[in-house]
Scaffold this active site. Sequence first.
Site, short mmCIF file in Angstrom:
data_model
loop_
_atom_site.label_atom_id
_atom_site.label_comp_id
_atom_site.label_asym_id
_atom_site.label_seq_id
_atom_site.Cartn_x
_atom_site.Cartn_y
_atom_site.Cartn_z
CG ASP A 1 -0.35 -0.25 2.53
OD1 ASP A 1 0.68 -0.95 2.59
OD2 ASP A 1 -0.88 0.26 3.54
CG ASP B 1 2.11 1.67 7.51
OD1 ASP B 1 1.69 2.82 7.24
OD2 ASP B 1 1.77 0.65 6.90
#
Length: 320
Positions: free
Chosen positions: A66, A211
């Site tokens: 992603d 992240d």
Amino acid sequence: VNFSVQILGSNSASFAYGRHHTSQVVNHNDNLYLVDCGEGTQIRMAKFKIRHSRINHIFISHLHGDHYLGLMGLLSTMHLQGRKHDLHVFGPSGLEDIITLQLKLSDSVLNYQIHFHAIMPEQEGVIFEDPQLEVEAICMEHRVPCHGFIFREKPKKRRLMRNKIEGEVSGELIFMLKQGQDVVTQDGRIIESSLVTEDPGAQRTYVYCADTRYTETHLSKFKEADLLYHEATFLSDMAERAGETYHSTAADAATLASKAQVKNLMIGHFSSRYKTLELFLAEARQHFPKTVLALEGETFQIGSASPALVVEHVSQDVSH
Ligand SMILES: [Zn+2]
Ligand SMILES: [Zn+2]
């Protein structure tokens, strides 16, 4: 000098509810820096009228799909559209292998040169700089090596007020005046820097936290950042899942923003399990009122005093 960030995508894992994979464009003084390049990034760039020929530096946080699966497509389009100038790609050490293998197996040679700058798993520090800006890589806490990026303006020179200067003054003296030094001209006049130059404004900082699970490791580096982007994959009811998967909740992001006393917080990387985003905003604002959502298409000024950072609103439906 313009310093802003435009969101191209802010969803995690999979496309959902009109939200796309992570990517954003940082604009500093009309130099564009692409940060992460999830699938579909080039299509999002076309939608928001960002010319990829203007992108010369790409920063990839980590090798989860992603955040980078749009890169090969973008590189290929740059080639097909006749790009000739060099491109710099900063990212995890395996990224060059991935790109090189794809080019090799399709027997492709790009028209332009890519300079890969590998970021090693434990590497931290400045990875890019030009006269006005530097980018520092910091380690995130994620399931695979992952880096965040701090975009920090360099100390600025004072701005010269030409109309306040009388007579001939050499370039060398002008340089000194801009550094804040008083000078004596060849004909013996004293010129005080403070009378002919003005304050250049504060050095601004944008922090991109990719992240990560909640960590205070970099708190001191985030202190008083103008804008902190932090992932908020889940709401607090999924805090346990956030910990297990090395992600954060909206409350985590806001708690960090509060402890670091940043000026503004933007949250993104929303899980596809959530249809709407209002609860993310509500949860974060309980801990840090000056929070905004990383809504796709919107541009946020870095260094703006107001929590309403939005300067451009591209209508988009996030509520369906
Ligand atoms: Zn992700
Ligand atoms: Zn990830």
